[in-house]
Design an enzyme around this catalytic site. Structure first.
Site, PDB file in Angstrom:
ATOM      1  N   GLU A 157      68.309  -6.253  58.310  1.00  0.00           N
ATOM      2  CA  GLU A 157      68.723  -4.732  58.891  1.00  0.00           C
ATOM      3  C   GLU A 157      68.482  -4.393  60.409  1.00  0.00           C
ATOM      4  OE1 GLU A 157      65.971  -1.958  56.464  1.00  0.00           O
ATOM      5  OE2 GLU A 157      67.769  -1.760  54.560  1.00  0.00           O
ATOM      6  N   GLU A 235      71.472  -4.954  48.895  1.00  0.00           N
ATOM      7  CA  GLU A 235      70.242  -4.256  48.629  1.00  0.00           C
ATOM      8  C   GLU A 235      71.277  -2.714  48.041  1.00  0.00           C
ATOM      9  OE1 GLU A 235      67.418  -3.059  50.985  1.00  0.00           O
ATOM     10  OE2 GLU A 235      66.908  -5.394  51.312  1.00  0.00           O
TER      11      GLU A 235
END
Length: 582
Positions: A157, A235
């Site tokens: 991320e 995710e």
């Protein structure tokens, strides 16, 4: 030899391959249960398991590495391979994961010239030293070497943190230089500039992280790819984590989550986050910081498909039905025998005050001014500052300067005040009855922030000093309290009510099973069973019980030590077969 490739799709040995993966963090599950959790993943219909790799656990002190016990990643990956599961590894220096400092080791903070997660030469040098050791453990587990690992992630991320693509390219180079031959990936949110900031389209497959609106997010991902590439949610958030003082344990709609899974699999591949969350053992929970500090609770149940303690949920059954539309579901018998036991009340047999125990479990450091945990080579736990004040009367301006996260202030052993997060630094008034008063400050690291630019300032304890009537006070005794050596406690020493203290409970068990220690009636602290820190408790909730896996227990005598800081205690604890997450 098997081959895994990423072109217009995922290909295994030349054939299109849909990744159906679930996340299990080996470091959040006792090793004796790895096979059970992986077998349940296989039974779901998954063909892959994904895990982060926490740098701060594998190199807790600089240059000292640990790949044993709960950190034996080789064994975890090999068990997955024995079950015919492929593996996605995420060895980036930063993992987030609601984990202490996002997986970065605390000792990086000892270098004032070091900048994390950017093209800082010193940071990259430290990452390189870690990678040198890490890839000796996992390099030969890649599919290209006959192992089950099919992909590795460069960073995590990153697009929501920075846009230093040189840093990302350098990480990719470092991984390849150390023998990584499987395809590389990145994962970012599909919002704003995150994909642009955090992706290397020419070197790694961009994937997304999200929990809903998948169809819309896949459109965004297709647009970003610009040409046909496999679509993957790295995710797929099917639940959420809990923080202390949340009103209740987070739970999400089974139906909505199953529908989103179907939407993902109809177009691409998935990694279910979390398939099984596990436990933030010890002091390794992370924190978030938006309007205020929100430390995560000990349980990482996450409302996952398999509970923190290993039971299948209705969400598991709903997901299995969806996955069954895309692949054959295996039938197998579970081989790990797990039972849940209730042992009823267990009574405190001995107790001793923290202030009487400082010399037993810590070595005093004298300093002109207070210093942070990091200055004393301490990463987690508590730290105690003690000094003498040689004047009686009223102190009108008492303040802690740059102190994190929670401070309890004592005068002559009596609790005066507690300050948490933004309260720290507020002016206090002290009245001293004698000219030789002793001031004590107990500071707790409640979990370093694991996400956002707040990670840049995460030194714990007192960094800048203590003001007394507007002047910096000097002359301090400092005690590091990582709480890793409680076997050195002397319970024959004095105990006083209302102050931080240790409590011993001896549990004699005829049979061993998974159990939960109900901490109702206790204030705030942590619990150690047979030398293993199972995590923190706090009466503010939502979590009111702590999970004790059976492998941490033994037939016969078990020693349970509770550290409690508020003076709110009970004469007993209850070991029950029923969890209470709030």
């Amino acid at each position: 030899m098997k081959q895994f490739e990423i072109t217009d799709d995922f290909y295994l040995n030349g054939y299109p391959f849909k990744i159906i993966s679930g996340a299990i963090h080996y470091f959040r599950v006792v090793p004796e249960y790895w096979h059970d959790r992986l077998q349940k993943l296989k039974m779901l219909g998954c063909n892959t398991v994904e895990t982060y790799i926490p740098w701060n656990m594998h190199e807790p002190q600089e240059g000292a590495f640990d790949f044993t016990g709960i950190l034996d990643i080789r064994s975890f990956v090999k068990i997955a391979g024995e079950l015919d599961l492929f593996v996605i590894l995420r060895p980036s220096p930063y993992i987030c994961a609601e984990w202490e400092f996002g997986g970065l080791p605390y000792w990086l903070l000892q270098y004032p010239e070091l900048t994390i997660r950017q093209s800082c030469p010193l940071f990259m040098q430290k990452v390189g030293n870690y990678f040198d050791r890490l890839f000796k453990e996992i390099g030969d587990l890649q599919l290209t070497a006959g192992g089950p690992v099919i992909m590795m992630q460069i960073e995590n991320e990153y697009g929501s943190y920075s846009n230093d693509l040189h840093y990302l390219n350098s990480l990719a180079d470092m991984m390849i230089d150390r023998g990584v031959t499987v395809p590389l990936v990145t994962s970012d949110g599909p919002w704003g500039d995150m994909l642009e900031n955090g992706s290397l389209p020419d070197r790694a497959l961009a994937t997304i992280n999200c929990g809903s609106d998948v169809k819309q997010h896949f459109k965004r991902l297709k647009q970003f790819h610009g040409r046909k590439k496999p679509l993957m949610v790295m995710e797929f958030w099917i639940g959420w984590f809990d923080a202390w003082e949340d009103s209740k344990h987070h739970q999400t709609s089974v139906t909505e989550a199953a529908n989103e899974l179907d939407a993902i699999l109809s177009e691409g591949s998935v990694n279910i986050y979390m398939f099984h969350g596990g436990t933030n053992f010890g002091f390794m929970n992370g924190s978030n910081y938006y309007d205020k500090l929100t430390p995560d609770v000990t349980s990482y149940d996450y409302d996952a498909l398999v509970t923190e303690w290993g039971e299948l949920t209705p969400k598991y059954e709903a997901f299995r039905k969806v996955i069954g539309q895309y692949t054959d579901l295996p039938e197998m018998d579970l081989v790990t025998d797990i039972v849940y036991k209730s042992y009823d009340r267990q009574f405190v047999s001995e107790k001793v005050s923290l202030f009487e125990s400082l010399e037993d479990i810590s070595s005093k450091v004298t300093s002109v001014s207070p210093v942070s945990m990091e200055c004393l080579n301490q990463g987690t736990g508590y730290i105690y500052y003690k000094t003498e004040i040689d004047k009686a009367g009223v102190i009108e301006d008492f303040r802690l300067l740059n102190c994190m996260d929670r401070a309890q202030i004592f005068v002559n052993g009596k609790h005066l005040a507690t300050q948490l997060d933004q309260e720290i630094g507020e002016k206090l008034t002290l009245t001293l009855a004698a000219s030789d008063s002793q001031l004590g400050i107990l500071v707790e690291n409640m979990g370093r922030v694991n996400y956002s630019a707040k990670m840049l300032h995460q030194k714990k304890g007192i960094s800048d000093g203590v003001l007394i009537n507007g002047a910096l006070h000097t002359g301090w005794d400092i005690y590091s309290l990582p709480m890793t050596n409680l076997q050195q406690l002397d319970f024959s020493k004095p105990y006083e009510e209302g102050v931080p203290a240790f409590y011993k409970v001896i549990c004699t068990l005829d049979e061993v099973g998974d159990t939960f220690i109900n901490m109702t009636g206790w204030g705030k602290g942590f619990v150690v069973i047979n030398g293993f820190n199972i995590g923190r408790f706090w009466s503010v909730g939502p979590q009111q019980s702590l999970y004790i896996p059976a492998p941490l227990l033994r037939k016969g005598e078990n020693e349970l030590i509770i550290f409690e800081t508020e003076g709110v205690v009970s004469p007993h604890v209850t070991l029950t077969d029923t969890p209470n997450l709030g």
